[in-house]
Design an enzyme around this catalytic site. Sequence first.
Site, PDB file in Angstrom:
ATOM      1  N   GLU A 269      35.912  -4.439 -13.464  1.00  0.00           N
ATOM      2  CA  GLU A 269      36.965  -4.097 -12.763  1.00  0.00           C
ATOM      3  C   GLU A 269      36.750  -2.697 -12.010  1.00  0.00           C
ATOM      4  OE1 GLU A 269      39.507  -5.067 -15.786  1.00  0.00           O
ATOM      5  OE2 GLU A 269      39.728  -7.917 -15.457  1.00  0.00           O
ATOM      6  N   GLY A 271      37.387   0.796 -11.165  1.00  0.00           N
ATOM      7  CA  GLY A 271      38.903   1.841 -10.090  1.00  0.00           C
ATOM      8  C   GLY A 271      38.473   2.791  -9.660  1.00  0.00           C
ATOM      9  N   CYS A 338      55.539  25.531 -14.023  1.00  0.00           N
ATOM     10  CA  CYS A 338      56.056  26.447 -14.944  1.00  0.00           C
ATOM     11  C   CYS A 338      55.150  25.834 -16.275  1.00  0.00           C
ATOM     12  CB  CYS A 338      57.710  27.121 -14.904  1.00  0.00           C
ATOM     13  SG  CYS A 338      57.690  28.356 -16.109  1.00  0.00           S
ATOM     14  N   GLU A 339      54.077  25.497 -15.750  1.00  0.00           N
ATOM     15  CA  GLU A 339      53.857  25.429 -17.320  1.00  0.00           C
ATOM     16  C   GLU A 339      52.049  25.583 -17.182  1.00  0.00           C
ATOM     17  OE1 GLU A 339      53.650  23.607 -19.916  1.00  0.00           O
ATOM     18  OE2 GLU A 339      56.537  22.137 -19.112  1.00  0.00           O
ATOM     19  N   TYR A 366      43.479   8.346  -9.283  1.00  0.00           N
ATOM     20  CA  TYR A 366      45.341   8.647 -10.896  1.00  0.00           C
ATOM     21  C   TYR A 366      45.005  10.507 -10.308  1.00  0.00           C
ATOM     22  CZ  TYR A 366      41.956   5.642 -13.217  1.00  0.00           C
ATOM     23  OH  TYR A 366      41.564   4.255 -13.561  1.00  0.00           O
TER      24      TYR A 366
END
Length: 409
Positions: A269, A271, A338-339, A366
């Site tokens: 599997e 990804g 704003c981080e 992702y």
Amino acid sequence: MQLTDQNTFTLQGINPVQLLEQYGSPLYVYDGATIRRKVNELQHAFSGINMKIKYACKANTNLSVLKLMRSIGVELDAVSPGELEMGKLAGYSGNQITFTPSGVPFEEVKAAVEAGSIVNIDSIPLLEWFGKTYGNTKPCMIRIKPNVAAGGNIKIMTAHADSKFGISVLLLDRIKEVVAKYDIKIIGLHQHTGSDIKDAEPFLQVADILFEAAKQFPDLEILDLGGGFKVSYLPGDAVTDMELLGNKISERFKTFCNEYGRELQLWFEPGKFLVSEAGYLLVKTTVVKEDPARNFVHVDSGLNHLIRPMMYGSYHHILNLSNPAGESKPYNVVGYICETDTFATDRNLPEVRPGDVLAFLNAGAYGLTMSSNYNTRLRPAEILIDNGAAKLVRRRETLEDLLRTQIEI
């Protein structure tokens, strides 16, 4: 990916900078040829056995990517009803989609079973519910947790003792009791070790554990070893030796099948392995800020589009597509959220100027699937290049898209 004699970066002969000019920035671009190559690599590594690839579609659920997977014989592994429905929209039948939940409501499992999917049971309570509900009328698989720690970092390890995923192999006797009580039809055992596993040894270790557990179940058809193969993050990076791994696992799998008394099917599997290297996030430089401590390159994207560096500390190679031959300088490449959304720290890049186009590599997995609208920012468009043609496969979001589900009072 190719670099021409003029040091121009192209994908199947198409210049990504021209795509950015046409479709706007930022922009996700996927290379279908790379996806095909990675599928062929896995198929070749296990060519001597009855092997099936189940793409872990949480990595990238764009419908056109799913359709490409289906066209080359790759089936799906889904972890949610939404992914299951996306697979069906891409043309997969329910029985081509494995459903691998993690502590989900039983209603989701029921919907997957009714759609014809095979479910990977990940807990004793779910196994009890499945037995009470279906007895031996529906097949299922059991996700075993082999209690092996392997992978890039703790956040992407899924088989160690403290992981929430699967049923511990130490509970094998309890599993057998529940199976016998309800006469549950177990057709396969499943495990997934984690991600970014470079060496063959962890795969062999969990394979041996799964093979030994499989001897306790007489009617198996499938053994599923999950995924987790390491991809290349930068030029010359060490990756999983797929040919070596394929030879070693295939040899042990054949031995197991002989001992078991018949040939089973081996599933994987992957990804990230199939789509990561195929993806590029293209961004435009907004501000270059020279600071006594650092030189900062600000770009028109952030953790809302690619959160992996902030969440996992992942490395993404960066190219300056606009000035590839510029003088090398160290930069912190940062986003507009704003981080603290730092993509890279002290990264040597050809001189970056305002307006330059940068490419983040290994962004096919992702990226958009983990994106958000934080700071009320819009998600970018997506392009798929396949057979030499670039096609828009997701338009850029608009403010109207964000407001569509809101209700004014």
